[in-house]
Design an enzyme around this catalytic site. Sequence first.
Site, mmCIF file in Angstrom:
data_model
loop_
_atom_site.group_PDB
_atom_site.id
_atom_site.type_symbol
_atom_site.label_atom_id
_atom_site.label_comp_id
_atom_site.label_asym_id
_atom_site.label_seq_id
_atom_site.Cartn_x
_atom_site.Cartn_y
_atom_site.Cartn_z
ATOM 1 C CB SER A 163 43.395 44.857 40.017
ATOM 2 O OG SER A 163 42.153 44.320 39.647
ATOM 3 N NE ARG A 176 37.627 37.442 39.781
ATOM 4 C CZ ARG A 176 37.805 36.342 40.514
ATOM 5 N NH1 ARG A 176 36.771 35.565 40.793
ATOM 6 N NH2 ARG A 176 38.998 36.012 40.946
ATOM 7 C CE LYS A 189 41.348 38.309 43.142
ATOM 8 N NZ LYS A 189 41.774 38.684 41.779
#
Length: 214
Positions: A99, A30, A128
């Site tokens: 997700s 990521r 995040k």
Amino acid sequence: MMIDPLYPIIDHPDWIGRLGRAGTRLIQLRMKDRPEAELRVAIRAAVAMAKQAGVTLVINDHWQLALDEDARWVHLGQEDLDGADLAALRARGIRLGVSTHDGQELARALSVQPDYIALGPIFPTTVKALRFAPQGVARIGEWKAAIAAALPEGQRPPPLVAIGGITLETARACLDAGADSIAIISDIVKARDPDARCRALVAVTRRRAPAATA
């Protein structure tokens, strides 16, 4: 399809060999807010390193680069589904994780027939900023039931990945609640000894029969 119970998420290819030697068999790369040229080099290196380490590599978000560099898995957030060429990914045999955070997102994820569904955040996380409050461990079982109920009778549900604030101390609870895999970020990469932490997580998550992705 089965999925490995431990799923580290990393931000640099150099972690792949290291975590592979610690016993990891499923890793997500990521990388955010990087120039395309840098991303391409990193993804190309990651694909090669994963093959050498015997690790299943998942590329977060950058589906076009994943296509270009012959990656075999892609993970997309809800916003990334809008522009992704899912037909091209499927045509190349690239598997897909998506997700989810709420019922509407779950319905959308199921509509694209993903190879796994991620639910989060399970616990508070600083990785995040998120629009959604922590789901809690109990939500994992609820999500498994919701997925099964939304599918036609006889269709096997995709694996469920729990993500968000999960640690060595809470990993087992997430698996016992019904998660097929747990995605780990900070608890490995920010640990004082990441290799030892990863080995401990491998041991904890594989108390039941391990099953690696194809």
